[in-house]
Design a protein around this motif. Sequence first.
Motif, PDB file in Angstrom:
ATOM      1  N   PHE A 185       0.819  -1.208   0.000  1.00  0.00           N
ATOM      2  CA  PHE A 185       0.000   0.000   0.000  1.00  0.00           C
ATOM      3  C   PHE A 185       0.852   1.257   0.000  1.00  0.00           C
ATOM      4  CE2 PHE A 185      -3.649  -2.521   1.931  1.00  0.00           C
ATOM      5  CZ  PHE A 185      -4.317  -2.582   0.716  1.00  0.00           C
ATOM      6  N   LYS A 186       1.945   1.251   0.745  1.00  0.00           N
ATOM      7  CA  LYS A 186       2.828   2.418   0.775  1.00  0.00           C
ATOM      8  C   LYS A 186       3.497   2.631  -0.580  1.00  0.00           C
ATOM      9  CE  LYS A 186       3.652   2.297   5.706  1.00  0.00           C
ATOM     10  NZ  LYS A 186       4.587   2.007   6.794  1.00  0.00           N
ATOM     11  N   ALA A 187       3.802   1.547  -1.280  1.00  0.00           N
ATOM     12  CA  ALA A 187       4.479   1.656  -2.575  1.00  0.00           C
ATOM     13  C   ALA A 187       3.561   2.211  -3.661  1.00  0.00           C
ATOM     14  CB  ALA A 187       5.022   0.296  -2.996  1.00  0.00           C
ATOM     15  N   VAL A 188       2.290   1.922  -3.602  1.00  0.00           N
ATOM     16  CA  VAL A 188       1.375   2.334  -4.680  1.00  0.00           C
ATOM     17  C   VAL A 188       0.392   3.412  -4.239  1.00  0.00           C
ATOM     18  CG1 VAL A 188       1.516   0.112  -5.847  1.00  0.00           C
ATOM     19  CG2 VAL A 188      -0.309   0.518  -4.202  1.00  0.00           C
ATOM     20  N   LYS A 189       0.647   4.056  -3.113  1.00  0.00           N
ATOM     21  CA  LYS A 189      -0.302   5.034  -2.567  1.00  0.00           C
ATOM     22  C   LYS A 189      -0.557   6.185  -3.538  1.00  0.00           C
ATOM     23  CE  LYS A 189      -1.477   7.567   1.541  1.00  0.00           C
ATOM     24  NZ  LYS A 189      -1.149   7.837   2.909  1.00  0.00           N
ATOM     25  N   ALA A 190       0.438   6.637  -4.247  1.00  0.00           N
ATOM     26  CA  ALA A 190       0.290   7.778  -5.151  1.00  0.00           C
ATOM     27  C   ALA A 190      -0.277   7.377  -6.511  1.00  0.00           C
ATOM     28  CB  ALA A 190       1.637   8.465  -5.334  1.00  0.00           C
ATOM     29  N   TRP A 202      -6.334   2.537  -5.018  1.00  0.00           N
ATOM     30  CA  TRP A 202      -7.743   2.389  -4.664  1.00  0.00           C
ATOM     31  C   TRP A 202      -8.268   1.023  -5.086  1.00  0.00           C
ATOM     32  CZ3 TRP A 202      -9.068   5.261  -0.990  1.00  0.00           C
ATOM     33  CH2 TRP A 202      -8.473   6.505  -0.834  1.00  0.00           C
ATOM     34  N   LEU A 203      -7.737   0.484  -6.185  1.00  0.00           N
ATOM     35  CA  LEU A 203      -8.130  -0.858  -6.596  1.00  0.00           C
ATOM     36  C   LEU A 203      -7.670  -1.878  -5.559  1.00  0.00           C
ATOM     37  CD1 LEU A 203      -9.303  -2.753  -8.761  1.00  0.00           C
ATOM     38  CD2 LEU A 203      -7.031  -2.798  -9.767  1.00  0.00           C
ATOM     39  N   LEU A 204      -6.403  -1.799  -5.162  1.00  0.00           N
ATOM     40  CA  LEU A 204      -5.884  -2.722  -4.143  1.00  0.00           C
ATOM     41  C   LEU A 204      -6.594  -2.520  -2.819  1.00  0.00           C
ATOM     42  CD1 LEU A 204      -2.067  -2.544  -4.840  1.00  0.00           C
ATOM     43  CD2 LEU A 204      -3.538  -4.533  -5.103  1.00  0.00           C
TER      44      LEU A 204
END
Length: 55
Positions: free
Chosen positions: A32-37, A42-44
Amino acid sequence: MIKFNPADRIERPQKNVFVPDYYNAQKLDLLFKAVKAQWSYWLLFTVCGVVKPLE
């Protein structure tokens, strides 16, 4: 003419057993931290069923 069938010497492929690998809480946090931006956050976030968003 050949005296034997060469296809009889071929070993057939074996089925591989699938071993699932699940994410634990720590791995999900890192993901989540890696793809937050990114939009995929939101999909994950939705697929994993997390109740509250990350700070």
